[in-house]
Design an enzyme around this catalytic site. Structure first.
Site, PDB file in Angstrom:
ATOM      1  N   GLY A 112       0.759  -1.226  -0.355  1.00  0.00           N
ATOM      2  CA  GLY A 112      -0.366  -0.149  -0.223  1.00  0.00           C
ATOM      3  C   GLY A 112       0.956   1.258   0.158  1.00  0.00           C
ATOM      4  CG  HIS A 113       3.503   2.464   3.603  1.00  0.00           C
ATOM      5  ND1 HIS A 113       3.386   1.091   4.115  1.00  0.00           N
ATOM      6  CD2 HIS A 113       2.531   3.117   4.229  1.00  0.00           C
ATOM      7  CE1 HIS A 113       2.412   1.633   5.388  1.00  0.00           C
ATOM      8  NE2 HIS A 113       2.195   2.346   6.159  1.00  0.00           N
ATOM      9  CD  GLN A 145      -4.655   9.490   8.364  1.00  0.00           C
ATOM     10  OE1 GLN A 145      -3.472   9.275   9.460  1.00  0.00           O
ATOM     11  NE2 GLN A 145      -3.563   8.688   7.669  1.00  0.00           N
ATOM     12  CB  SER A 176       1.742  -1.971   9.750  1.00  0.00           C
ATOM     13  OG  SER A 176       2.357  -0.627   8.216  1.00  0.00           O
TER      14      SER A 176
HETATM   15  O1  PAF Z   1      -1.260   6.871   7.696  1.00  0.00           O
HETATM   16  C1  PAF Z   1      -0.046   6.759   8.924  1.00  0.00           C
HETATM   17  O2  PAF Z   1       0.311   6.485   8.482  1.00  0.00           O
HETATM   18  C2  PAF Z   1      -0.024   8.153   9.529  1.00  0.00           C
HETATM   19  O3  PAF Z   1      -1.490   8.638  10.753  1.00  0.00           O
HETATM   20  C3  PAF Z   1       0.572   9.520   9.347  1.00  0.00           C
HETATM   21  C4  PAF Z   1      -0.740   9.923   8.864  1.00  0.00           C
HETATM   22  C5  PAF Z   1       1.625   9.246   9.139  1.00  0.00           C
HETATM   23  C6  PAF Z   1       0.556  10.521  10.450  1.00  0.00           C
HETATM   24  O4  PAF Z   1       1.819   9.976  11.325  1.00  0.00           O
END
Ligand code: PAF
Length: 294
Positions: free
Chosen positions: A36-37, A153, A186
């Protein structure tokens, strides 16, 4: 690829990129990177002349009884993945670097934080608002990339960017899934083999909802009940929330609202616990002309 552990070091490297006239794509993460990342990194690299990844497990977004201490970390593997995905800079600050003293400033986004994880994890989005504001000020990216698995988020950060006039485009990116549908996270590493197979109930429920929504007269209340019943039928699954809300405002719908007649996008958002591990997932459904699974 350059690794910066201090804000000053990162700013110097960023200054050089900017002097070369490069646009900057930014991928903020808490590390323990997965596919995903990687998809966020690839998109940042494609759409910008330089790409920056941050890896920081941010203590201010964890509640006192949450998993900050045991949150998975693997710096070496993360750096390999960052390199493979073409990152120009990786920012890897310590907690002391980001918070040399207790911050006295809060970044509270209201409205969109009232429900879902905002209700289940009090203070979580204040921590996210604070760290993302700090990172945006430090990096000053042209574009920033966030996964839609954390749709709330995305809504919070979009609101924050608008309200505070941050000069950055927030780019939401699709959720990446395992072949059986489980959204990559994760935290999936916490699951036992049995819980891992039970966890497929989240994406299964979203798929079922996609089939149920077009049924004539399907209401918000009925859909939520059906989804809850389906999840309750899976052994080991404890529901935290199942909600159907307007997106991105995350306003409540009335239980008798006919979903097919709604003129706006809605989100079905799930949070389900397997033992101590809480997983989230969601789907967006576009108005009229069918259902869009993001
Ligand atoms: O989505 C995440 O991994 C975290 O909430 C973020 C946006 C890096 C902030 O710590």
């Amino acid at each position: 690829m350059k690794i910066c552990r201090t804000i000053a070091g990162l700013k110097q490297q960023l200054g050089e990129l900017r002097q070369e006239g490069k646009t900057i794509g930014f991928v903020p993460t808490m590390g323990f990177l997965h596919e995903g990342h990687a998809s966020l990194m690839r998109q940042a690299k494609e759409q910008n002349e330089a790409a920056v990844l941050s890896i920081f497990v941010n203590p201010t977004q964890f509640g006192p009884n949450e998993d900050f201490d045991r949150y998975p970390r693997d710096e070496e593997r993360d750096l390999e993945l960052a390199e493979q995905n073409g990152m120009d800079l990786v920012f890897l600050p310590s907690v002391e670097e980001m918070y040399p003293r207790k911050p006295l400033t809060s970044v509270l986004v209201s409205g969109v934080t009232t429900r879902l994880c905002g209700a289940s994890r009090p203070g979580h989005f204040d921590g996210v608002g604070l760290i993302v504001s700090k990172l945006f000020h430090i990096v000053q990216p042209d574009r920033a990339y966030f996964g839609m698995k954390d749709a709330q988020q995305v809504a919070v950060i979009t609101q924050l960017v608008e309200d505070l006039n941050f000069n950055v485009d927030v780019v939401p990116c699709p959720t990446v899934r395992e072949p059986d549908g489980l959204a990559l996270s994760s935290r999936n590493v916490y699951l036992s083999a049995q819980q891992r197979s039970q966890a497929v109930v989240l994406s299964q429920s979203l798929q079922l909802a996609k089939e149920w929504i077009p049924q004539p007269g399907m209401t918000a209340g009925e859909l939520v009940e059906r989804v809850k019943n389906h999840i309750r039928g899976a052994s080991g699954a404890a529901i935290d929330y199942v909600e159907l809300l307007r997106f991105p405002s995350l306003e409540e719908l009335s239980a008798d609202a006919a979903i097919n007649e709604l003129p706006y996008t809605v989100i079905l958002a799930l949070a389900v616990k397997f033992g101590n591990t809480r997983l989230i997932d969601n789907s967006l459904y576009e108005p009229i002309g069918g259902v869009d699974h993001v």
